[in-house]
Design a protein around this motif. Structure first.
Motif, mmCIF file in Angstrom:
data_model
loop_
_atom_site.group_PDB
_atom_site.id
_atom_site.type_symbol
_atom_site.label_atom_id
_atom_site.label_comp_id
_atom_site.label_asym_id
_atom_site.label_seq_id
_atom_site.Cartn_x
_atom_site.Cartn_y
_atom_site.Cartn_z
ATOM 1 N N PRO A 50 44.952 53.613 44.337
ATOM 2 C CA PRO A 50 45.697 53.020 43.220
ATOM 3 C C PRO A 50 46.676 51.940 43.668
ATOM 4 C CG PRO A 50 45.501 55.368 42.880
ATOM 5 C CD PRO A 50 44.951 55.091 44.264
ATOM 6 N N GLU A 51 47.356 52.163 44.798
ATOM 7 C CA GLU A 51 48.310 51.165 45.288
ATOM 8 C C GLU A 51 47.599 49.858 45.641
ATOM 9 O OE1 GLU A 51 47.975 54.236 46.407
ATOM 10 O OE2 GLU A 51 49.846 55.237 45.880
ATOM 11 N N GLN A 52 46.458 49.958 46.316
ATOM 12 C CA GLN A 52 45.702 48.763 46.651
ATOM 13 C C GLN A 52 45.183 48.065 45.394
ATOM 14 O OE1 GLN A 52 42.830 50.752 49.112
ATOM 15 N NE2 GLN A 52 43.787 50.090 51.045
ATOM 16 N N ALA A 53 44.732 48.832 44.418
ATOM 17 C CA ALA A 53 44.222 48.251 43.178
ATOM 18 C C ALA A 53 45.327 47.489 42.446
ATOM 19 C CB ALA A 53 43.645 49.344 42.287
ATOM 20 N N ARG A 54 46.542 48.003 42.481
ATOM 21 C CA ARG A 54 47.661 47.299 41.841
ATOM 22 C C ARG A 54 47.954 45.986 42.562
ATOM 23 N NH1 ARG A 54 50.796 53.000 41.788
ATOM 24 N NH2 ARG A 54 49.586 53.937 40.076
ATOM 25 N N GLU A 55 47.878 45.993 43.875
ATOM 26 C CA GLU A 55 48.105 44.765 44.637
ATOM 27 C C GLU A 55 47.032 43.719 44.324
ATOM 28 O OE1 GLU A 55 48.245 45.914 48.715
ATOM 29 O OE2 GLU A 55 50.124 47.020 48.521
ATOM 30 N N VAL A 56 45.785 44.157 44.252
ATOM 31 C CA VAL A 56 44.686 43.239 43.938
ATOM 32 C C VAL A 56 44.861 42.669 42.535
ATOM 33 C CG1 VAL A 56 42.204 43.172 43.433
ATOM 34 C CG2 VAL A 56 43.026 44.231 45.544
ATOM 35 N N SER A 57 45.229 43.513 41.590
ATOM 36 C CA SER A 57 45.428 43.070 40.216
ATOM 37 C C SER A 57 46.546 42.038 40.117
ATOM 38 C CB SER A 57 45.739 44.270 39.326
ATOM 39 O OG SER A 57 46.064 43.884 38.018
ATOM 40 N N ALA A 58 47.662 42.290 40.778
ATOM 41 C CA ALA A 58 48.780 41.351 40.736
ATOM 42 C C ALA A 58 48.428 40.036 41.417
ATOM 43 C CB ALA A 58 50.005 41.976 41.387
ATOM 44 N N ALA A 59 47.684 40.103 42.518
ATOM 45 C CA ALA A 59 47.307 38.885 43.240
ATOM 46 C C ALA A 59 46.367 38.008 42.420
ATOM 47 C CB ALA A 59 46.656 39.251 44.570
ATOM 48 N N ALA A 60 45.618 38.599 41.501
ATOM 49 C CA ALA A 60 44.664 37.837 40.690
ATOM 50 C C ALA A 60 45.330 37.040 39.576
ATOM 51 C CB ALA A 60 43.632 38.790 40.082
ATOM 52 N N VAL A 61 46.573 37.359 39.243
ATOM 53 C CA VAL A 61 47.220 36.725 38.090
ATOM 54 C C VAL A 61 47.238 35.204 38.196
ATOM 55 C CG1 VAL A 61 49.425 36.458 36.881
ATOM 56 C CG2 VAL A 61 48.537 38.741 37.394
ATOM 57 N N PRO A 62 47.781 34.605 39.276
ATOM 58 C CA PRO A 62 47.818 33.134 39.316
ATOM 59 C C PRO A 62 46.450 32.486 39.465
ATOM 60 C CG PRO A 62 48.599 34.052 41.391
ATOM 61 C CD PRO A 62 48.439 35.202 40.445
ATOM 62 N N VAL A 63 45.466 33.253 39.919
ATOM 63 C CA VAL A 63 44.109 32.720 40.083
ATOM 64 C C VAL A 63 43.379 32.682 38.746
ATOM 65 C CG1 VAL A 63 41.883 33.042 41.228
ATOM 66 C CG2 VAL A 63 44.013 33.571 42.454
ATOM 67 N N LEU A 64 43.482 33.731 37.955
ATOM 68 C CA LEU A 64 42.665 33.887 36.751
ATOM 69 C C LEU A 64 43.383 33.505 35.462
ATOM 70 C CD1 LEU A 64 40.898 37.305 37.508
ATOM 71 C CD2 LEU A 64 40.014 34.989 37.883
ATOM 72 N N GLN A 65 44.706 33.593 35.453
ATOM 73 C CA GLN A 65 45.432 33.360 34.207
ATOM 74 C C GLN A 65 46.008 31.948 34.151
ATOM 75 O OE1 GLN A 65 48.243 36.414 33.097
ATOM 76 N NE2 GLN A 65 46.977 38.064 33.922
ATOM 77 N N PRO A 66 46.091 31.373 32.954
ATOM 78 C CA PRO A 66 46.757 30.065 32.818
ATOM 79 C C PRO A 66 48.232 30.182 33.160
ATOM 80 C CG PRO A 66 45.563 30.692 30.815
ATOM 81 C CD PRO A 66 45.627 31.910 31.679
ATOM 82 N N ASP A 67 48.877 29.039 33.336
ATOM 83 C CA ASP A 67 50.315 29.051 33.541
ATOM 84 C C ASP A 67 50.984 29.645 32.308
ATOM 85 O OD1 ASP A 67 49.979 27.795 35.982
ATOM 86 O OD2 ASP A 67 50.299 25.788 35.154
ATOM 87 N N PRO A 68 52.006 30.459 32.481
ATOM 88 C CA PRO A 68 52.665 31.084 31.330
ATOM 89 C C PRO A 68 53.269 30.036 30.395
ATOM 90 C CG PRO A 68 53.289 32.175 33.372
ATOM 91 C CD PRO A 68 52.567 30.934 33.760
ATOM 92 N N ALA A 125 35.418 46.291 44.730
ATOM 93 C CA ALA A 125 35.524 46.927 43.420
ATOM 94 C C ALA A 125 36.744 47.839 43.387
ATOM 95 C CB ALA A 125 34.261 47.729 43.129
ATOM 96 N N LEU A 126 37.426 47.861 42.256
ATOM 97 C CA LEU A 126 38.665 48.641 42.168
ATOM 98 C C LEU A 126 38.453 50.101 42.501
ATOM 99 C CD1 LEU A 126 40.418 47.204 38.981
ATOM 100 C CD2 LEU A 126 40.864 46.646 41.378
ATOM 101 N N HIS A 127 37.309 50.652 42.118
ATOM 102 C CA HIS A 127 37.114 52.088 42.332
ATOM 103 C C HIS A 127 36.893 52.455 43.797
ATOM 104 C CE1 HIS A 127 32.937 50.624 41.695
ATOM 105 N NE2 HIS A 127 32.634 51.541 42.597
ATOM 106 N N THR A 128 36.806 51.449 44.678
ATOM 107 C CA THR A 128 36.722 51.718 46.118
ATOM 108 C C THR A 128 38.093 51.688 46.789
ATOM 109 O OG1 THR A 128 36.417 49.391 46.743
ATOM 110 C CG2 THR A 128 34.434 50.647 46.138
ATOM 111 N N LEU A 129 39.145 51.423 46.008
ATOM 112 C CA LEU A 129 40.491 51.256 46.549
ATOM 113 C C LEU A 129 41.373 52.441 46.171
ATOM 114 C CD1 LEU A 129 41.025 47.517 45.499
ATOM 115 C CD2 LEU A 129 40.220 48.376 47.710
#
Length: 316
Positions: A27-45, A21-25
């Motif tokens: 801020p720097e770790q949360a940003r890394e997790v968020s960026a890493a999720a982009v190609p997994v969760l979002q369609p191709d641009p 969960a983000l609140h266990t990280l």
């Protein structure tokens, strides 16, 4: 209402991957997790007609901007513009993590979208994000001719924390502090950080991308001084009056701690004479607009939001 099957698939994926969960990280770790999720969760641009990275003067440093022109638009045309302010709890989020969503909006609108890379907390706490968004809005209005946009048809919009900041820009525009946007597009916005947690906080306590604990983590980083959270620039729902602000499209969803305050904002806008469309997506969860690879409803919602803004602009 039960959660949408696509959204449930995302929750299952998060659980199976062991993503914390983000609140266990930090801020720097949360940003890394968020960026890493982009190609997994979002369609191709999506392809768009034009993308350009820009910068404008800010109160502390230059503010990054990314300008999009929708697919099929005339390169010489002067277009309406949506100034997009990204979400992420004022702590995470970037031009990169919202690139796909902004491309989709530019294409659905057939217009220009300019995304704002405002300063994040906790390195830059409230009101830094407000100040950056205000500076960006002033710059975009002043440079409309160079940017090939119509200064009479500039809207503000964003999701979550970006919806919060967009509502604040609309209030500032009404009061003459920034050029008044003509429309506000608020997608599951945070509108009240003043400590009055509503019932929807207690419905979303575990497993979701945004829970009550995660929201508290975001707010603690953004505004650690609880006394400042009632400032209308942090909590636009607490503004003395909403009368006279720009017409609005407000979207809320059922599985979201922010549902109740978003709905309250839409209801108060209507009660104070502001034209507002309130779309409630009962079977969805917070952040689903950036999960389109699993949740097709995300694109449908963006199309509905774009249709409301196009209608306001008088674009067929």
């Amino acid at each position: 209402m039960p959660l949408d099957p696509g959204a449930q698939s995302v929750l299952d994926l998060i659980r199976e991957s062991g993503r914390p969960a983000l609140h266990t990280l930090t801020p720097e770790q949360a940003r890394e997790v968020s960026a890493a999720a982009v190609p997994v969760l979002q369609p191709d641009p999506q392809d768009v007609a034009e993308v350009e990275d820009l910068a404008c003067p800010g109160p502390a440093r230059p503010i990054g901007l990314r300008r999009y022109r929708g697919r099929g638009t005339d390169p010489a045309a002067v277009l309406p513009c949506l100034v997009f302010i990204h979400g992420g709890g004022w702590v995470i989020g970037s031009l990169y993590t919202y690139d796909q969503l902004c491309r989709s909006l530019a294409n659905h609108l057939g217009a220009c979208v300019i995304s704002v890379d405002y300063r994040l907390s906790p390195e830059h706490r409230f009101p830094a994000a407000v100040e950056d968004c205000a500076a960006a809005l002033r710059f975009i209005h002043a440079e409309a001719a160079t940017l090939r946009i119509d200064p009479a048809r500039i809207a503000v919009g964003g999701d979550s924390a970006g919806g919060n900041l967009s509502a604040v820009m609309a209030l500032m525009g009404r009061d003459g502090t920034v050029p008044a946007p003509g429309f506000q597009l608020l997608l599951y916005p945070a509108t009240d950080l003043g400590g009055a947690e509503r019932a929807s906080y207690h419905r979303c306590i575990d497993g979701y991308p945004l829970t009550a604990a995660t929201m508290r983590w975001f707010v603690d980083h953004y505004i650690p001084d609880a006394a400042e959270r009632s400032d209308w620039r942090a909590s636009p729902l607490r503004a003395a009056s909403l009368a006279g602000v720009a017409p609005a499209f407000v979207m809320t969803c059922g599985h979201d701690p922010l549902h109740d305050e978003g709905a309250a904002y839409a209801h108060r806008l209507a009660a104070e004479g502001v034209p507002v469309t309130h779309l409630h997506v009962a079977n969805q969860m917070h952040a689903y607009l950036t999960m389109g690879r699993f949740i097709p409803t995300s694109d449908l919602t963006l199309r509905q939001a774009a249709a409301a803004l196009r209608a306001h602009w008088g674009v067929g």
